[in-house]
Each structure stands twice: as C-alpha cells, then as structure tokens.
Scaffold this motif. Sequence first.
Motif, PDB file in Angstrom:
ATOM      1  N   ASP A   1       3.897   2.716 -10.730  1.00  0.00           N
ATOM      2  CA  ASP A   1       4.517   2.941  -9.420  1.00  0.00           C
ATOM      3  C   ASP A   1       4.724   1.662  -8.628  1.00  0.00           C
ATOM      4  N   SER A   2       4.141   0.566  -9.073  1.00  0.00           N
ATOM      5  CA  SER A   2       4.190  -0.654  -8.278  1.00  0.00           C
ATOM      6  C   SER A   2       5.229  -1.619  -8.813  1.00  0.00           C
TER       7      SER A   2
ATOM      8  N   THR B   1      -4.109  -5.441  -3.382  1.00  0.00           N
ATOM      9  CA  THR B   1      -3.757  -4.037  -3.154  1.00  0.00           C
ATOM     10  C   THR B   1      -3.748  -3.250  -4.451  1.00  0.00           C
TER      11      THR B   1
ATOM     12  N   ARG C   1      -5.877   0.023  -4.712  1.00  0.00           N
ATOM     13  CA  ARG C   1      -5.276   1.313  -5.029  1.00  0.00           C
ATOM     14  C   ARG C   1      -5.984   1.977  -6.201  1.00  0.00           C
ATOM     15  N   GLU C   2      -6.426   1.166  -7.150  1.00  0.00           N
ATOM     16  CA  GLU C   2      -7.154   1.756  -8.270  1.00  0.00           C
ATOM     17  C   GLU C   2      -8.466   2.362  -7.786  1.00  0.00           C
TER      18      GLU C   2
ATOM     19  N   LEU D   1       0.819  -1.212   0.000  1.00  0.00           N
ATOM     20  CA  LEU D   1       0.000   0.000   0.000  1.00  0.00           C
ATOM     21  C   LEU D   1       0.849   1.257   0.000  1.00  0.00           C
TER      22      LEU D   1
ATOM     23  N   SER E   1       1.730   3.402  -3.002  1.00  0.00           N
ATOM     24  CA  SER E   1       0.758   4.348  -3.549  1.00  0.00           C
ATOM     25  C   SER E   1       1.210   5.783  -3.324  1.00  0.00           C
ATOM     26  N   ARG E   2       1.014   6.615  -4.336  1.00  0.00           N
ATOM     27  CA  ARG E   2       1.237   8.049  -4.175  1.00  0.00           C
ATOM     28  C   ARG E   2      -0.077   8.769  -3.897  1.00  0.00           C
ATOM     29  N   HIS E   3      -1.154   7.993  -3.752  1.00  0.00           N
ATOM     30  CA  HIS E   3      -2.468   8.610  -3.587  1.00  0.00           C
ATOM     31  C   HIS E   3      -2.945   8.572  -2.148  1.00  0.00           C
TER      32      HIS E   3
ATOM     33  N   GLU F   1      -6.353   5.986  -7.689  1.00  0.00           N
ATOM     34  CA  GLU F   1      -5.250   6.013  -8.643  1.00  0.00           C
ATOM     35  C   GLU F   1      -5.699   5.417  -9.972  1.00  0.00           C
TER      36      GLU F   1
ATOM     37  N   VAL G   1      -0.959   2.903 -11.119  1.00  0.00           N
ATOM     38  CA  VAL G   1      -0.720   1.737 -10.264  1.00  0.00           C
ATOM     39  C   VAL G   1       0.362   0.856 -10.869  1.00  0.00           C
TER      40      VAL G   1
END
Length: 875
Positions: A400-401, A383, A387-388, A289, A292-294, A392, A397
């Motif tokens: 960044d993942s 995750t 995250r979506e 998690l 995530s940048r969100h 995001e 996703v």
Amino acid sequence: MNAVERVARDNAPAERGGPQLRTLLLTDLVDSTALVERLGDTAAAELFRAHDRLVLGLQQHWRGRLIDRSDGMLLLFERPIDGLGFALDYTRGLLELGGPHNVELKARAGLHVGEVLTWRNSDDAVRVGAKPVEVEGLAKPMAGRLMTTALPGQILISAVAEPLAHRAARELGERGQHLLWKSHGRWRFKGVPEAQQIFEVGEPGVAPLRTPPNTNKAWRDIPLWRRPAALATEVALLAVIAVGGWFIARPQPAIAFNERDWVVLADLRNLTDQPLLDDSLEQAFRISLEQSRHVNVLSDLKTRDTLARMQRAPDTELDRAIASEIAIRDGARAVILPTVAEVGGRVRVSAEVIDPNSQTTVYAEYADGKGAVSALASIDEVTGALREKLGEALEAVEQDSAPLPEVTTENLDALRAYALGEKMYAEAEWNKAAQYFKEAVELDPDFALAYMGILRINVSHGQISEARENLAEALERKNRLRPRDQMYLDAWAVEFGVEDGNVLPRWRMLSELYPDYYAGHVNYAWTAFFQGYLDEALTSARIATAKQNAHADHAHNQVGRILLASGDFPGALESFRKINGGRDANRNHVATLAAMRRFTEAEVALSRLSREELTNSFELIAINVDQGRWQKATSAAKEASSLAEPRDPLLADLFMVIDLAIRTLQYGRDVPATEYLRTVDAALDGVDSRTPYLGDRVYIAMAAAYLGQRAGHHAPAHRALPKLIPLVEASGDPRARQMLEIVRAGQLRLEGRADTAVSNLQTLVDGHELFQVHVALRDALVEAGEYQAALLENDWLAEHRGLAYGEMAGGFVLQAVNVADTTLAGLNSAETLKRISDNKNASLKSEAFIENWPAATLPDHLRRRFRATLPASKQ
C-alpha cells in the motif's frame, strides 16, 4: 588546618560515616578498546581528552561527584533527577563527540537510589593510587547490574529511582516533557535476592527502547508457566495450532490497535536549526501515515474544532499533553509525536507512539540520514516501521505504500508550500490556500497532490472550468498519488465526464476500501441520493457524521436532506438541529417545514438565509408556489435568473426554466409553444459531449421540453430529442436517462399512444424513480382510461411531499413543479372520480384541494378545472 592537625589526620585510620541515601550512576563506554585500535593512539587520545572535558562540564552542571573512572564512571548525586540529567546529556554528548571522528560513541548507564557508606582514604593512600573516596553498600552492585544489563546507548533506572525522577522531570524544561519512559518488567540479578522492576528512560530518536537480552548475571523474572520446561509441554499440547506460532512470536505493540483506529499527529518538534523542516516534515508524516488502511489520522480541521471546544486558540501547539487530550476527546487510540534532530552530525527523524491516557511513550522508531534531503527517506522508514507495529502486516505496508518523493515531491520548499496550503484550507482561508498550492506546483510542476488541492478549492467554489484544468494536470501525474487519492481522482474524472461510466460505483468503492475517509462517504451519499438510492445514501451519510469528521455538520445536513426526501420529517428536523448546535437554519430545514405545511415557521427560517446565496431562491420560489402565490414566485425566479446571469451560466439557465415552469403552472396551455422552443434551444446552446456537468445540462433542456408537453405542445420535444438522445448517453447520468424516458412517454401520449407510454413508464418504477415519473404515468393512465390506477398515482403524489421538496435531480429545476403536483394531485383525483361518476368522493377531493389553494388565488385555467369537478348546483 595546621601541620599538626594534618599529620594527625593522615596517620589516623579512615573514618566511616553513617549510611547516606544517594543516587548512584554507573556508566560504561562501549567498545573503548576497539576504538583505540580503530583510531590509533593519537586520535584516540584526542577523543578521550574531549570526553574528559565533556564529563567535567556535565559533572559541574549537574552537581555530581565522580567517585571512580576507567572505561566507565561511578558518580554520586544528591537527587535522581540530577543523575538522570547527567546521563541524558552524556548520552547525547557522546554521539556529538563521535561525529567528527566518524565513529558512534555509546555508553551503558544504570541509575539507582539507595543507602551507601562513604569514607575518605588517607592522602598517603591516594598518593599510591587509591581513590580519594570509597563507596560501598548494596546500592552499588544494584546500579552495576543495571548498567551491565543495558544495551549500548540505553539508560536503565531502578523502580526506586523511577518515580522520583519521573515526578521531577519537569525541572529539565521542555526536554523533560518529551522523555520516553518504558517498563521492561521484573528482572533477577545475580547476588540480589529479590526480583527488581527496571525501567528505561531516554530521548526520542536516541533511546533504544528495547528490552535487553538475558545474561548469566541478569534475566527476566518469567512466570512459571512461561519458563522453558513448561513452554515445551504447552507447545506439545498446542501443536495442532502451531500455525499460530508466528503470531505468538511476533512482537505486539503495547497499544492493541484495531483496524480503522484513529491517531492524533502532534506537532513536529524541530530540534535542528532548519525552520524549513517544520511544516514540510509534519505534512510528510501525515501523507505517509495516511497511506495506511489500518489507522486514520485525525484531520487538521477536526483538531481545530476540538481545540475550540477545549477553549484554546486554533494555533495552540499540539504537544504531548494537548494532543493526548484531543485524542481522549475524539476517541483516538494513540498520539504520534514526530521529532527531527541533529545527532552526531546526522539528521535523525523519530516518532513516538504515546498512550493518551497516561501520556507515556509506548514505543518509538527512528532513522538517520545525511542532511535535510535525507528527511523524506527517513520518514518513509520510520512510518513504515510504525505502520507495521500499528497492526499492518509487513506485506500490506509494502503493497500500500509508495516512497514519499514519489507520492509528494523531493522539493522541500514545494512541500512546505503545500503544507501551508493545507493549513490555510483548514482555516477556511480559501484564497490563501490556493496561492500556496499554486506556489507548490510552480516549485515542482509534477506535484500531483498540489494540483488536487487547487481542484478541491475550485470545485467548492463552483469554478468548473478551472477545476477541469486542475483535474487534467493531476490525471497526468496520477502515478504520483497514493492509492486512495488515485481512486478519488478517478471518481472526479467520471463526475466531470473525462471518463465514461456511472460515478456511483466509483464513490462506493472508495467508501468501502477506505471506510473512514469521509470525503468518500460524503460524495457517495450525495451521488446515491441524487440517483434516488435513499437507503444507501442515508447509511453512508450517517457514517460521515462521526465525531472525527471535521465536516460532520455537512454530513448531518445530508442526513436531514435524505430523511426529508424519505418523508421522515421529525428525523430530518432532528438532524438539522445537530448542525452548529441548531443555531443556523438552512434551505433544507426550510424545505422540511414547508413540506409539513408549517409555512409560517418556514418563512421565518427562510428570512434568516442570505439572499446573496442564489440556491436559497429554490425554496423561496417553491414555498410561494406551494401557497398559490404566483406573482411572488415569478418575481423570485426572475430576480434569481438576473443575478445568476453574470455569475454562473448553468444556474442562469436553471432559473430560466424555473420561470417557465411557474408560467406553465399559472397559465397552462396559454403559454405558446415558441416559449418552450426558445428555452430548450437556449439551454442546449454550446452544449456538447465534453461540457462539464453534462447530465445537469441536458436534464434542464429536457425539463423545458417536458413542460411544453404538460402545456399540450408536441413540437419542442420533437425538435430537441435528436440532439438530446446522444448527449444523454454521453453523460452516463441515470437521472438524465429517466428524464429522457419521461419525455419520450410524453410524446407517445400526445400522439395518442397512451398504452405504450404507460408500459414504458412502469418499467421505471423501482423505488428509485424520479417524482415526475409518477406524474407522467398518471397522465398516461388517464389517457389510457385506467382510472383506478391513475387514482393510486395521485395518492402517491400527495403523500410524497418530502421527495417533492428534496429531490435534487437536474439542480432542483423541477422542484416547484413537484411541489405543485402534490396539491394538484387532489384536483386530478377529483377530475378522475368525476369521470367515473363518483361525485361524492370527487367533491371531497375538490374541497381538500381548495383548502390548500384558495379559489381566489387560483389561475383561470385551474379555477375552470376546479369548478368542473363540483356538483352542478355549486358550479
């Protein structure tokens, strides 16, 4: 009952009782016919016999009455919670039944509460195929419509049954606390006149939690403006903004996340018999998690701090209720509740997103795999989907993942050791944390995050050599780190001199790209402050005072230190009062009081500080110098130097130079040049371009050479500069470069080239310069005969007592000299005014000077200078 009564009953018409309020559960086994074709008659018969045994056991446990059955069942219950308990156990039981046969068994279920009529058929009717009991009433078709509307594996429940079952869910034990409840809105059912609100209820990782599709017998009750004909008109009118259509069609989360919102990660519920997964998978969820940048995950440290404010033990289980309260207290938008369970012979990893205000599940994701080794891949899948939905875009996703095994480890034992290390770190058990991190790298030598864990501990302990080794190990495995951690590692590489460049832009980039990663802000604020960028440092430090930051006290201390250096003493004291409720003094608080010349309060606060912490000696020395207590200052410096010798060579060198600084202030030109030569050589002994904290090392050596210049000695700097210049360049330290220019200007002044010294020093005055730039500039201006400009520099020095105490360049090596110069500025002004025959103002400056340093305490060389500024009648 005798034979006559039995015959009479059998020949009598069936009696109907009055309406009764009952819970009805209708189920339908999905694709049962196809199941027989797939398995064959024998295997299918065996499976259905097991199914019948399951139903009989559940019927007895939940006190249900089986009314009818074929591919599905109709059951009556006294209470909705009994019907729900049956449905939940039946749904899970089907999954487990299908496992050995490698099939997925699912049923649809509809639960409703309403009035029904029941009657018993005669025995003759039953013998020829009739059901023993008949049930009729409007409640029956309502339950049937719910059941046929449900998706495979879904339990739909009416608006009548939902509040009754929800209130009684606690009777299901721990499972009842974690049920998922979701509204699917209002629906129209064929044959039912009024629209009905329907709900879904189920267990995490089992319930679909998706809105069923419309059919010709059940459809969503959509407002007129959203019906097809109206929508067609609206689309035509809004064609000019059709580019937004994707956003209209895209399913939105029930919680509207903003960028940089916070979530609380609850404790993982491990429903398997594998305790190894407890800490391992919870840590894996956190790591995944945090890519995530969100959204941001509230740290373990902050969670423990909030639990303390809730007056709960630090090891309190973070279940749905506790995690929700933490989220509300700390302003987090949602709670994420992870679960791992065995379902149908497979390991299912699921996560619910919970609204902390209502503690209801907004949506959930799950993924299945074979065996414990599949768990990390399942976490990635879960995750990623979360995250979506948390806001995001899918492309972000994916960009960044990185898969968890790549950023962590495939070794679950190593991941468990790392998780325990993080737990110990959160509890400030540094030694235990280090042991677990080391265990993690022994189990997986490529575990980059574990090396970083050891690095953090060694840096906090000042164990620079060990930290440098950890840094090298982590850098070799940099590609196994998340982007954020790669940037963090790169900044430390510059900090340690492993990579060239200025570290400030590295910390700035980290804080800008990850604005809620407080380690980035704290390090940026520290570095910006060190380099004299006080406004930028203050902005970043204030961001780190957010209540979600577990180290907010440290950030408040940073803010106070910056405000001290800026001269905002009330603001600094206010910041220090926010640390631990204002109960603890610290050396920056002491320095602020001293800068305000509130020496009695400063010394009381200083007395509460530990003498074992050698850095507290800086303020002890500076306060004594500030009051002209030369012997006490000298004793404190020598004691600190002797204590530092076996602990930290860098700190020992620093106090060695501070001791020399006090002797320079006390004896002036009477200190021989050999003292400065010896100190410079000792400070540079063993130093090369690879030395950790090279900037501090060369700064300390240059400080010793500069003190020699203040005593009128040219030789120490002359001998040291050829070695110092390349080391300063290698360090990339902007403050070391400024100090080098100060030393060069001092040489020019001593060589009689004061004009050139003035010109060079003035280029450094940009608002970020060292305190001693103004001292050196003042001395050069006096030598150059520019007396008015020199007086302005003295005024600047007297007004910047906060910077004198707060500036930390070179490890505070010149703090005591800075502080002395704020008072000596008055004496220098008196001397300069005397030169230009302004005797009246010279006398006023002399009197102000002597108020701060009484004549009786002045060293001989200062007493002579002071007397020379007085009128002839007073000399």
